[in-house]
Scaffold this motif. Structure first.
Motif, PDB file in Angstrom:
ATOM      1  N   GLY A 258      -8.386 -12.344  -4.443  1.00 12.57           N
ATOM      2  CA  GLY A 258      -7.144 -13.181  -4.429  1.00 12.57           C
ATOM      3  C   GLY A 258      -7.723 -14.420  -4.772  1.00 12.57           C
ATOM      4  N   ILE A 259      -7.174 -15.160  -5.389  1.00 12.20           N
ATOM      5  CA  ILE A 259      -7.345 -16.449  -6.016  1.00 12.20           C
ATOM      6  C   ILE A 259      -5.869 -17.209  -6.192  1.00 12.20           C
ATOM      7  N   LYS A 260      -6.200 -18.359  -5.435  1.00  7.00           N
ATOM      8  CA  LYS A 260      -4.695 -19.313  -5.312  1.00  7.00           C
ATOM      9  C   LYS A 260      -4.719 -20.297  -6.681  1.00  7.00           C
ATOM     10  N   GLY A 261      -3.535 -20.706  -7.007  1.00  6.06           N
ATOM     11  CA  GLY A 261      -3.509 -21.633  -7.891  1.00  6.06           C
ATOM     12  C   GLY A 261      -4.002 -21.228  -9.565  1.00  6.06           C
ATOM     13  N   VAL A 262      -3.929 -20.072  -9.563  1.00 11.54           N
ATOM     14  CA  VAL A 262      -4.270 -19.422 -11.218  1.00 11.54           C
ATOM     15  C   VAL A 262      -3.414 -18.421 -11.616  1.00 11.54           C
ATOM     16  N   LYS A 263      -3.135 -18.722 -12.826  1.00 13.19           N
ATOM     17  CA  LYS A 263      -2.340 -17.548 -13.744  1.00 13.19           C
ATOM     18  C   LYS A 263      -3.503 -16.824 -14.660  1.00 13.19           C
ATOM     19  N   ALA A 264      -3.038 -15.597 -14.828  1.00 12.03           N
ATOM     20  CA  ALA A 264      -3.858 -14.683 -15.498  1.00 12.03           C
ATOM     21  C   ALA A 264      -3.697 -15.159 -17.206  1.00 12.03           C
ATOM     22  N   CYS A 283     -11.958  -4.700   0.550  1.00 13.15           N
ATOM     23  CA  CYS A 283     -11.123  -3.600   0.701  1.00 13.15           C
ATOM     24  C   CYS A 283      -9.931  -3.527   1.233  1.00 13.15           C
ATOM     25  N   ASP A 284      -9.677  -4.900   1.905  1.00 15.07           N
ATOM     26  CA  ASP A 284      -8.335  -5.195   2.780  1.00 15.07           C
ATOM     27  C   ASP A 284      -7.596  -5.999   1.994  1.00 15.07           C
ATOM     28  N   LEU A 285      -6.432  -5.561   1.643  1.00 15.06           N
ATOM     29  CA  LEU A 285      -5.422  -6.335   0.708  1.00 15.06           C
ATOM     30  C   LEU A 285      -5.123  -7.459   1.546  1.00 15.06           C
ATOM     31  N   ARG A 286      -4.948  -7.421   2.754  1.00 11.21           N
ATOM     32  CA  ARG A 286      -4.385  -8.569   3.549  1.00 11.21           C
ATOM     33  C   ARG A 286      -5.447  -9.762   3.540  1.00 11.21           C
ATOM     34  N   VAL A 287      -6.730  -9.419   3.498  1.00 11.50           N
ATOM     35  CA  VAL A 287      -7.806 -10.712   3.327  1.00 11.50           C
ATOM     36  C   VAL A 287      -7.335 -11.302   2.057  1.00 11.50           C
ATOM     37  N   ALA A 288      -7.436 -10.536   0.991  1.00 12.45           N
ATOM     38  CA  ALA A 288      -7.317 -11.099  -0.192  1.00 12.45           C
ATOM     39  C   ALA A 288      -6.138 -11.851  -0.378  1.00 12.45           C
ATOM     40  N   ALA A 289      -4.841 -11.454   0.057  1.00 11.04           N
ATOM     41  CA  ALA A 289      -3.563 -12.137  -0.015  1.00 11.04           C
ATOM     42  C   ALA A 289      -3.738 -13.240   0.654  1.00 11.04           C
ATOM     43  N   ARG A 290      -4.359 -13.452   2.033  1.00  9.81           N
ATOM     44  CA  ARG A 290      -4.528 -14.741   2.866  1.00  9.81           C
ATOM     45  C   ARG A 290      -5.274 -15.735   1.871  1.00  9.81           C
ATOM     46  N   GLY A 294      -0.033 -19.352  -0.432  1.00  9.29           N
ATOM     47  CA  GLY A 294       0.401 -20.886  -0.102  1.00  9.29           C
ATOM     48  C   GLY A 294       0.620 -21.536  -1.279  1.00  9.29           C
ATOM     49  N   VAL A 295       0.507 -21.182  -2.426  1.00  9.97           N
ATOM     50  CA  VAL A 295       0.626 -22.009  -3.775  1.00  9.97           C
ATOM     51  C   VAL A 295       1.858 -21.485  -4.317  1.00  9.97           C
ATOM     52  N   PRO A 296       2.249 -22.378  -5.555  1.00  9.53           N
ATOM     53  CA  PRO A 296       3.275 -21.739  -6.386  1.00  9.53           C
ATOM     54  C   PRO A 296       2.665 -20.456  -7.216  1.00  9.53           C
ATOM     55  N   ASP A 297       1.239 -20.442  -7.741  1.00 14.15           N
ATOM     56  CA  ASP A 297       0.937 -19.192  -8.255  1.00 14.15           C
ATOM     57  C   ASP A 297      -0.321 -18.523  -7.810  1.00 14.15           C
ATOM     58  N   ALA A 298      -0.221 -17.612  -7.544  1.00 12.36           N
ATOM     59  CA  ALA A 298      -1.560 -16.893  -7.120  1.00 12.36           C
ATOM     60  C   ALA A 298      -1.878 -15.525  -7.728  1.00 12.36           C
ATOM     61  N   LEU A 299      -3.145 -15.256  -8.001  1.00  9.24           N
ATOM     62  CA  LEU A 299      -3.619 -14.032  -8.608  1.00  9.24           C
ATOM     63  C   LEU A 299      -4.297 -13.237  -7.766  1.00  9.24           C
ATOM     64  N   LEU A 300      -3.954 -11.596  -7.835  1.00  8.45           N
ATOM     65  CA  LEU A 300      -4.486 -10.887  -7.044  1.00  8.45           C
ATOM     66  C   LEU A 300      -5.024  -9.772  -8.229  1.00  8.45           C
ATOM     67  N   PHE A 301      -6.468  -9.545  -8.114  1.00  4.58           N
ATOM     68  CA  PHE A 301      -7.120  -8.645  -9.057  1.00  4.58           C
ATOM     69  C   PHE A 301      -7.139  -7.228  -8.085  1.00  4.58           C
ATOM     70  N   MET A 302      -6.633  -6.300  -8.662  1.00  2.07           N
ATOM     71  CA  MET A 302      -6.705  -4.817  -8.203  1.00  2.07           C
ATOM     72  C   MET A 302      -7.815  -4.109  -8.805  1.00  2.07           C
ATOM     73  N   LEU A 303      -8.839  -3.916  -8.261  1.00  2.00           N
ATOM     74  CA  LEU A 303     -10.251  -3.414  -8.908  1.00  2.00           C
ATOM     75  C   LEU A 303     -10.237  -1.825  -8.614  1.00  2.00           C
ATOM     76  N   THR A 352       0.824 -12.413  -9.193  1.00  4.40           N
ATOM     77  CA  THR A 352       0.560 -11.499 -10.186  1.00  4.40           C
ATOM     78  C   THR A 352      -0.498 -10.794  -9.824  1.00  4.40           C
ATOM     79  N   ILE A 353      -0.300  -9.326  -9.849  1.00  5.95           N
ATOM     80  CA  ILE A 353      -1.265  -8.524  -9.641  1.00  5.95           C
ATOM     81  C   ILE A 353      -1.996  -7.827 -10.907  1.00  5.95           C
ATOM     82  N   VAL A 354      -3.082  -7.948 -11.317  1.00  5.46           N
ATOM     83  CA  VAL A 354      -3.612  -7.393 -12.324  1.00  5.46           C
ATOM     84  C   VAL A 354      -4.526  -6.119 -12.041  1.00  5.46           C
ATOM     85  N   GLU A 355      -4.292  -5.010 -12.622  1.00  2.00           N
ATOM     86  CA  GLU A 355      -5.239  -3.803 -12.453  1.00  2.00           C
ATOM     87  C   GLU A 355      -6.456  -4.108 -13.270  1.00  2.00           C
TER      88      GLU A 355
END
Length: 362
Positions: A258-264, A283-290, A294-303, A352-355
């Motif tokens: 998870g990365i906050k304040g970033v767009k892909a 491996c815990d989605l909750r950790v990455a989301a945390r 808290g910001v307008p844009d956030a990026l989640l990489f799904m590896l 934004t979740i990017v596989e």
């Protein structure tokens, strides 16, 4: 010690000389270091003597580098590796890329990199052993299944019209049945049970991949905990619908970053990109989301990890924050996008979740 900040020096002293869990200093999310009971009371020598450290042939310097990286000192390790030289006019990165200055902690980076390679070699052996054990279990299960069918036939022959034989048939698992259970009533509260199912599916290691309906069910539970007032079950069902198709690649494990304040960037979505510094995942989605919200844009990489060659080193056993379930990748890890992205809005944040499929540097 010469080039580190005050925080770095405090973290290094803690790693080298202090008993795990003995410090009251708090960091991200108000967490203190080594709060897990499994870490309390340990010293550096105990982490060096851990079976996983011994199995990977880690020296004390390797363990120090990895332990230090899991503390707040990681910023001083990562930042110089990402500080690339740019053109004075266009401000674009000069090709071939090169860092502006030599890294202030080159030995730490070198030992960290070497430790990650050694741990991947152990992962290769563990995966081979896991496959052999799994194959043996499947053979035994097939033998037992054959015996069960035989018993079923005999029972049905003796009891015409009665389905006594169904008791010995393998359980059929549907999307409403979480992995490892039959859907029977449980004394565990629903939210806690959902968390356990989610953790088991997300961090459970080598499984049957995203084709498992139970895996998708578990992710739905996990996301409901993150966004309980959002109809996310339908969204998640659509997000993973393609992963349920036999035409799509399956994953042995799913990791998150998870990365906050970033767009892909569009270029990344087309071509992928390389992380210049060590790359943390969990491996815990909750950790990455945390870390991302808290910001307008956030990026989640799904590896999507299919084998040990694509999996980061599991640092949970020596991490100063084992609850993060951190899997660390070495510098220059390449992330190849699959072409699938998903979007979710919650509490003012656009996720934004990017596989992606991770690839180690050669």
């Amino acid at each position: 010690e010469t080039h580190g900040s005050e925080t770095d020096l405090e973290c290094l002293t803690y790693v080298l000389d202090c008993v795990a869990g003995s410090s009251d200093v708090t960091f991200q999310h108000g967490w203190s270091r080594d709060a897990a009971p499994s870490h309390g009371g340990k010293r550096l020598a105990d982490f060096v003597a851990h079976p996983r450290s011994r199995g990977a042939g880690l020296l004390e310097a390797h363990v120090v580098a990895q332990r230090l990286y899991t503390t707040a000192a990681f910023r001083s390790i990562n930042t110089p590796l990402r500080n690339l030289a740019t053109h004075p006019v266009t401000k674009e990165v000069v090709l071939p890329p090169k860092i502006v200055e030599p890294h202030p902690m080159p030995c730490t980076v070198a030992f960290l990199y070497d430790a990650l390679k050694r741990m991947r070699a152990v992962a290769e052996l563990e995966e081979g052993e896991s496959h052999r054990t799994s194959h043996k279990a499947e053979v035994e299960a097939g033998s037992e299944a054959g015996q069960s069918v035989a018993v079923t036939v005999e029972v049905e022959a003796d009891s015409e019209g009665e389905a006594h034989g169904e008791a010995v048939l393998p359980e059929k698992r549907g999307i409403d049945t979480p992995p490892g259970g039959s859907g029977a009533a449980s004394t565990v509260p629903a939210d806690d049970a959902a968390a356990e199912v989610a953790a088991a599916a997300s961090c459970g290691g080598a499984g049957k991949g995203l084709e498992s309906a139970g895996r998708v069910k578990a992710f739905c539970h996990q996301m409901r905990q993150l966004v309980p007032h959002t109809p996310v079950a339908d969204w998640l069902g659509r997000a993973f619908a393609k992963s349920l198709s036999d035409k799509e690649p399956k994953a042995r494990r799913v990791l998150w970053r998870g990365i906050k304040g970033v767009k892909a960037p569009e270029e990344f979505l087309r071509k992928g990109g390389t992380e210049l510094a060590p790359m943390s995942s969990t491996c815990d989605l909750r950790v990455a989301a945390r870390y991302a919200r808290g910001v307008p844009d956030a990026l989640l990489f799904m590896l999507l990890v299919d084998n040990f060659m694509q999996e980061g080193a599991d640092l949970t056993f020596l991490s100063a924050f084992p609850q993060e379930r951190e899997f660390l990748y070495p510098p220059l890890t390449f992330l190849a996008p699959t072409g699938r992205t998903h979007h979710l809005r919650h509490d003012g944040t656009h996720f934004t979740i990017v596989e992606v499929v991770p690839h180690y540097p050669s």
